[in-house]
Design an enzyme around this catalytic site. Structure first.
Site, PDB file in Angstrom:
ATOM      1  N   ARG A 141      42.588  74.020 176.291  1.00 12.69           N
ATOM      2  CA  ARG A 141      42.410  73.164 175.100  1.00 12.69           C
ATOM      3  C   ARG A 141      42.883  71.729 175.374  1.00 12.69           C
ATOM      4  NH1 ARG A 141      40.504  77.439 174.139  1.00 12.69           N
ATOM      5  NH2 ARG A 141      40.429  78.530 172.141  1.00 12.69           N
TER       6      ARG A 141
ATOM      7  N   SER B 148      41.977  78.413 165.183  1.00  9.98           N
ATOM      8  CA  SER B 148      43.397  78.537 165.555  1.00  9.98           C
ATOM      9  C   SER B 148      44.104  77.222 165.264  1.00  9.98           C
ATOM     10  CB  SER B 148      43.545  78.830 167.047  1.00  9.98           C
ATOM     11  OG  SER B 148      42.860  79.991 167.409  1.00  9.98           O
TER      12      SER B 148
ATOM     13  N   GLU C 175      47.147  72.854 167.639  1.00  8.62           N
ATOM     14  CA  GLU C 175      45.922  72.660 168.411  1.00  8.62           C
ATOM     15  C   GLU C 175      44.973  71.716 167.671  1.00  8.62           C
ATOM     16  OE1 GLU C 175      41.883  74.305 169.974  1.00  8.62           O
ATOM     17  OE2 GLU C 175      42.672  74.599 167.978  1.00  8.62           O
TER      18      GLU C 175
HETATM   19  P1  FAD Z   1      35.770  67.380 165.214  1.00 13.82           P
HETATM   20  O1  FAD Z   1      36.713  68.218 164.413  1.00 13.82           O
HETATM   21  O2  FAD Z   1      34.786  66.562 164.473  1.00 13.82           O
HETATM   22  O3  FAD Z   1      36.598  66.463 166.207  1.00 13.82           O
HETATM   23  C1  FAD Z   1      37.643  67.019 166.982  1.00 13.82           C
HETATM   24  C2  FAD Z   1      38.266  65.891 167.834  1.00 13.82           C
HETATM   25  O4  FAD Z   1      37.331  65.438 168.807  1.00 13.82           O
HETATM   26  C3  FAD Z   1      38.643  64.653 167.015  1.00 13.82           C
HETATM   27  O5  FAD Z   1      39.826  64.125 167.551  1.00 13.82           O
HETATM   28  C4  FAD Z   1      37.462  63.721 167.230  1.00 13.82           C
HETATM   29  O6  FAD Z   1      37.819  62.365 167.074  1.00 13.82           O
HETATM   30  C5  FAD Z   1      37.073  64.038 168.661  1.00 13.82           C
HETATM   31  N1  FAD Z   1      35.642  63.857 168.913  1.00 13.82           N
HETATM   32  C6  FAD Z   1      34.617  64.486 168.271  1.00 13.82           C
HETATM   33  N2  FAD Z   1      33.445  64.113 168.792  1.00 13.82           N
HETATM   34  C7  FAD Z   1      33.719  63.223 169.777  1.00 13.82           C
HETATM   35  C8  FAD Z   1      32.898  62.463 170.670  1.00 13.82           C
HETATM   36  N3  FAD Z   1      31.576  62.529 170.661  1.00 13.82           N
HETATM   37  N4  FAD Z   1      33.530  61.620 171.543  1.00 13.82           N
HETATM   38  C9  FAD Z   1      34.899  61.534 171.572  1.00 13.82           C
HETATM   39  N5  FAD Z   1      35.711  62.222 170.742  1.00 13.82           N
HETATM   40  C10 FAD Z   1      35.129  63.065 169.859  1.00 13.82           C
HETATM   41  N6  FAD Z   1      37.651  76.216 169.283  1.00 13.82           N
HETATM   42  C11 FAD Z   1      37.668  76.880 170.457  1.00 13.82           C
HETATM   43  O7  FAD Z   1      37.910  76.263 171.519  1.00 13.82           O
HETATM   44  N7  FAD Z   1      37.425  78.205 170.536  1.00 13.82           N
HETATM   45  C12 FAD Z   1      37.141  78.945 169.444  1.00 13.82           C
HETATM   46  O8  FAD Z   1      36.916  80.146 169.550  1.00 13.82           O
HETATM   47  C13 FAD Z   1      37.113  78.278 168.193  1.00 13.82           C
HETATM   48  N8  FAD Z   1      36.853  78.984 167.058  1.00 13.82           N
HETATM   49  C14 FAD Z   1      36.834  78.346 165.864  1.00 13.82           C
HETATM   50  C15 FAD Z   1      36.551  79.097 164.713  1.00 13.82           C
HETATM   51  C16 FAD Z   1      36.503  78.489 163.467  1.00 13.82           C
HETATM   52  C17 FAD Z   1      36.179  79.297 162.254  1.00 13.82           C
HETATM   53  C18 FAD Z   1      36.745  77.086 163.377  1.00 13.82           C
HETATM   54  C19 FAD Z   1      36.649  76.417 162.032  1.00 13.82           C
HETATM   55  C20 FAD Z   1      37.031  76.345 164.496  1.00 13.82           C
HETATM   56  C21 FAD Z   1      37.097  76.962 165.763  1.00 13.82           C
HETATM   57  N9  FAD Z   1      37.394  76.251 166.938  1.00 13.82           N
HETATM   58  C22 FAD Z   1      37.377  76.896 168.144  1.00 13.82           C
HETATM   59  C23 FAD Z   1      37.741  74.817 166.873  1.00 13.82           C
HETATM   60  C24 FAD Z   1      36.509  73.874 166.852  1.00 13.82           C
HETATM   61  O9  FAD Z   1      35.355  74.569 166.493  1.00 13.82           O
HETATM   62  C25 FAD Z   1      36.288  73.205 168.219  1.00 13.82           C
HETATM   63  O10 FAD Z   1      37.439  72.479 168.618  1.00 13.82           O
HETATM   64  C26 FAD Z   1      35.083  72.262 168.190  1.00 13.82           C
HETATM   65  O11 FAD Z   1      34.778  71.818 169.487  1.00 13.82           O
HETATM   66  C27 FAD Z   1      35.299  71.035 167.295  1.00 13.82           C
HETATM   67  O12 FAD Z   1      34.070  70.360 167.193  1.00 13.82           O
HETATM   68  P2  FAD Z   1      33.806  69.311 166.035  1.00 13.82           P
HETATM   69  O13 FAD Z   1      32.502  68.644 166.331  1.00 13.82           O
HETATM   70  O14 FAD Z   1      33.904  69.975 164.708  1.00 13.82           O
HETATM   71  O15 FAD Z   1      35.014  68.311 166.268  1.00 13.82           O
HETATM   72  N1  EPU Z   2      47.477  88.949 167.226  1.00 18.27           N
HETATM   73  C1  EPU Z   2      48.378  89.524 166.361  1.00 18.27           C
HETATM   74  N2  EPU Z   2      48.329  89.135 165.056  1.00 18.27           N
HETATM   75  C2  EPU Z   2      47.439  88.236 164.585  1.00 18.27           C
HETATM   76  C3  EPU Z   2      46.526  87.642 165.480  1.00 18.27           C
HETATM   77  C4  EPU Z   2      46.557  88.026 166.810  1.00 18.27           C
HETATM   78  O1  EPU Z   2      49.193  90.349 166.740  1.00 18.27           O
HETATM   79  O2  EPU Z   2      47.475  87.956 163.385  1.00 18.27           O
HETATM   80  C5  EPU Z   2      47.504  89.382 168.627  1.00 18.27           C
HETATM   81  C6  EPU Z   2      46.644  90.612 168.847  1.00 18.27           C
HETATM   82  O3  EPU Z   2      47.346  91.518 169.653  1.00 18.27           O
HETATM   83  C7  EPU Z   2      45.466  90.133 169.633  1.00 18.27           C
HETATM   84  C8  EPU Z   2      46.013  88.894 170.336  1.00 18.27           C
HETATM   85  O4  EPU Z   2      47.004  88.366 169.462  1.00 18.27           O
HETATM   86  O5  EPU Z   2      45.045  91.090 170.545  1.00 18.27           O
HETATM   87  C9  EPU Z   2      44.946  87.839 170.586  1.00 18.27           C
HETATM   88  O6  EPU Z   2      44.240  87.596 169.386  1.00 18.27           O
HETATM   89  P1  EPU Z   2      42.708  87.116 169.393  1.00 18.27           P
HETATM   90  O7  EPU Z   2      41.930  87.961 170.348  1.00 18.27           O
HETATM   91  O8  EPU Z   2      42.255  87.049 167.992  1.00 18.27           O
HETATM   92  O9  EPU Z   2      42.779  85.702 170.060  1.00 18.27           O
HETATM   93  P2  EPU Z   2      43.781  84.483 169.876  1.00 18.27           P
HETATM   94  O10 EPU Z   2      44.630  84.400 171.089  1.00 18.27           O
HETATM   95  O11 EPU Z   2      44.465  84.564 168.560  1.00 18.27           O
HETATM   96  C10 EPU Z   2      42.224  82.799 171.101  1.00 18.27           C
HETATM   97  C11 EPU Z   2      41.706  81.431 170.838  1.00 18.27           C
HETATM   98  C12 EPU Z   2      40.516  81.490 169.906  1.00 18.27           C
HETATM   99  C13 EPU Z   2      39.415  82.329 170.551  1.00 18.27           C
HETATM  100  C14 EPU Z   2      39.979  83.728 170.811  1.00 18.27           C
HETATM  101  C15 EPU Z   2      38.999  84.617 171.546  1.00 18.27           C
HETATM  102  C16 EPU Z   2      43.544  79.892 171.077  1.00 18.27           C
HETATM  103  C17 EPU Z   2      44.524  78.995 170.402  1.00 18.27           C
HETATM  104  N3  EPU Z   2      42.739  80.595 170.280  1.00 18.27           N
HETATM  105  O12 EPU Z   2      42.738  83.281 169.860  1.00 18.27           O
HETATM  106  O13 EPU Z   2      40.030  80.166 169.698  1.00 18.27           O
HETATM  107  O14 EPU Z   2      38.275  82.429 169.717  1.00 18.27           O
HETATM  108  O15 EPU Z   2      41.172  83.629 171.625  1.00 18.27           O
HETATM  109  O16 EPU Z   2      38.902  84.211 172.870  1.00 18.27           O
HETATM  110  O17 EPU Z   2      43.514  79.932 172.306  1.00 18.27           O
HETATM  111  C18 EPU Z   2      40.280  78.231 168.316  1.00 18.27           C
HETATM  112  O18 EPU Z   2      40.623  77.619 169.343  1.00 18.27           O
HETATM  113  O19 EPU Z   2      40.169  77.669 167.209  1.00 18.27           O
HETATM  114  C19 EPU Z   2      39.979  79.660 168.407  1.00 18.27           C
HETATM  115  C20 EPU Z   2      39.639  80.411 167.350  1.00 18.27           C
END
Ligand code: FAD
Ligand code: EPU
Length: 338
Positions: free
Chosen positions: A164, A238, A334
């Site tokens: 990240r 997250s 994050e």
């Molecule tokens: P924004 O929120 O619009 O921007 C994020 C940052 O990037 C800001 O600082 C912004 O200024 C900058 N930025 C945006 N676009 C540009 C650009 N073109 N040039 C320079 N800077 C820029 N993330 C994960 O990694 N893994 C996951 O599994 C994951 N699951 C998610 C699940 C949910 C339900 C939600 C709501 C979010 C999740 N995220 C996850 C976080 C998020 O989706 C990602 O970080 C995504 O890449 C953000 O994209 P955005 O366009 O919405 O960014």
């Molecule tokens: N867990 C708990 N309690 C909870 C949540 C999680 O005990 O309430 C434990 C469980 O044992 C589970 C483990 O944590 O097995 C990992 O949980 P999960 O698989 O849901 O993944 P995570 O580590 O919580 C990360 C990323 C996610 C990504 C998933 C799947 C980060 C900060 N988050 O979550 O990314 O989708 O793995 O790969 O690394 C995001 O960045 O916004 C995001 C959603």
């Protein structure tokens, strides 16, 4: 160039918190962007690039101009026997790019299905899920250098990707606007199914030789079962990173909590599941007025309706303090805080 004054950002961030931008400009071409960056009325003003607003928390109104990235287009720019190089505009919705590449049979992005947001923010965070990060398929990107309006190319090593993390989240912040990203995808994909519950879902579906489409669909099913849909419940995924700590720290926690969830993270280092730490500290499902901690995923803070960014930020501070006190581990946010 069209500039909106006093623009409402509530529907432009997935937490759904109220915020207003003094100026908002939509970017559909590089010329739009240059015009905004060098607009006399915006000289000296701060700039914030916004994609899908899914990784941002507004605790106050942003200053200056919000640049809403809508740069379009997906195109094949090169191919050989083994690979295809696909370029996507930074304003393309990430999941639409994933679905497009999966439909063509090009492997690399399928484990990253259904992550919200736009393509341009993906390298900023080095988005990751289910054992894959975008750095694994990343070839290069083009970004506009704000100081002089020139386009600069960044190869993978220039981006300094980490968990990240990237150059754009640190030194490059506010200096570059990502315009497009080129991915190097595989024409004969290998599937990655070992992480998380992917294998369980494939087994339930009686799939023994999964394609990238099967993997994408399995990831979508898992994500829908675990993570709240921001259209229904405001959130930004997250809220904290999973902390990487020395082995000795984990050994100490394990002595008291043998079930602590952890993963190897390089020599002598271990990644702890922040969701587990937060749940054990008693926060899962916690609700205080309009904001809270998701009932199924303690790493996700939610807006039940009407929360301010400050309410959510304050809750995150209480969680940080409580995890620090209970386990001696410092969590890091994050989500990008404004
Ligand atoms: P924004 O929120 O619009 O921007 C994020 C940052 O990037 C800001 O600082 C912004 O200024 C900058 N930025 C945006 N676009 C540009 C650009 N073109 N040039 C320079 N800077 C820029 N993330 C994960 O990694 N893994 C996951 O599994 C994951 N699951 C998610 C699940 C949910 C339900 C939600 C709501 C979010 C999740 N995220 C996850 C976080 C998020 O989706 C990602 O970080 C995504 O890449 C953000 O994209 P955005 O366009 O919405 O960014
Ligand atoms: N867990 C708990 N309690 C909870 C949540 C999680 O005990 O309430 C434990 C469980 O044992 C589970 C483990 O944590 O097995 C990992 O949980 P999960 O698989 O849901 O993944 P995570 O580590 O919580 C990360 C990323 C996610 C990504 C998933 C799947 C980060 C900060 N988050 O979550 O990314 O989708 O793995 O790969 O690394 C995001 O960045 O916004 C995001 C959603």
């Amino acid at each position: 160039m069209h500039l909106e004054r006093n623009a409402d950002l509530r529907t432009l961030n997935t937490f759904g918190v109220a915020a207003r931008a003094p100026w908002l400009g939509r970017i559909r071409t590089v010329d739009d962007l240059r015009a905004l960056v060098f607009a006399p009325e915006l000289e000296g003003q701060p700039r914030l690039v916004l994609g899908g607003g899914s990784n941002i928390l507004f605790t106050q109104d942003p200053q200056g101009v919000v640049l809403l990235n809508e740069l379009p287009g997906i195109a094949v720019v090169h191919q050989d026997e083994e690979h295809v190089w696909v370029r996507s505009g930074a304003g393309v919705v990430w999941h639409e790019l994933v679905l497009h590449t999966v439909a063509q049979g090009w492997g690399g992005l399928e484990n990253l299905s259904l992550i919200p947001g736009k393509v341009g923010a993906a390298p900023m965070q080095n988005i990751g899920a289910y054992g894959v990060e975008i750095k694994d398929s990343f070839d290069h990107l083009e970004a506009l250098r704000v100081e002089d309006g020139e386009v600069q190319v960044f190869r993978r090593s220039d981006c300094r990707f980490g968990y990240r993390e990237s150059f754009f989240k640190r030194e490059g912040r506010e200096r570059f606007v990502i315009l497009n990203v080129t991915f190097k995808l595989k024409k004969r994909p290998e599937v990655h199914t070992t992480y998380g519950a992917i294998q369980d879902v494939l087994a339930q579906r009686n799939i023994t030789a999964p394609t990238i489409k099967d993997v994408s669909e399995a990831v979508i099913q898992i994500r829908r079962s675990k993570l709240p849909d921001p259209a229904v419940l405001g959130n930004a995924g997250s809220f904290f990173k999973n902390p990487v700590v020395p082995q000795a720290v984990v050994d100490k926690i394990k002595a008291e909590h043998p079930k602590v969830v952890s993963y190897p993270a390089g020599p002598g280092e271990v990644k702890l599941a922040a969701g587990w730490l937060i749940e054990q500290a008693g926060w899962k499902g916690f609700r205080e007025g309009p904001c809270g901690v998701h009932k199924d995923q303690a790493l996700v803070l939610v807006n039940h309706g009407g929360a301010t960014g400050s309410n959510i930020f304050d809750l995150s501070t209480h969680i940080l303090e409580s995890v620090k006190q209970r386990f001696g581990v410092e969590l890091e946010r994050e989500v990008n805080i404004i």
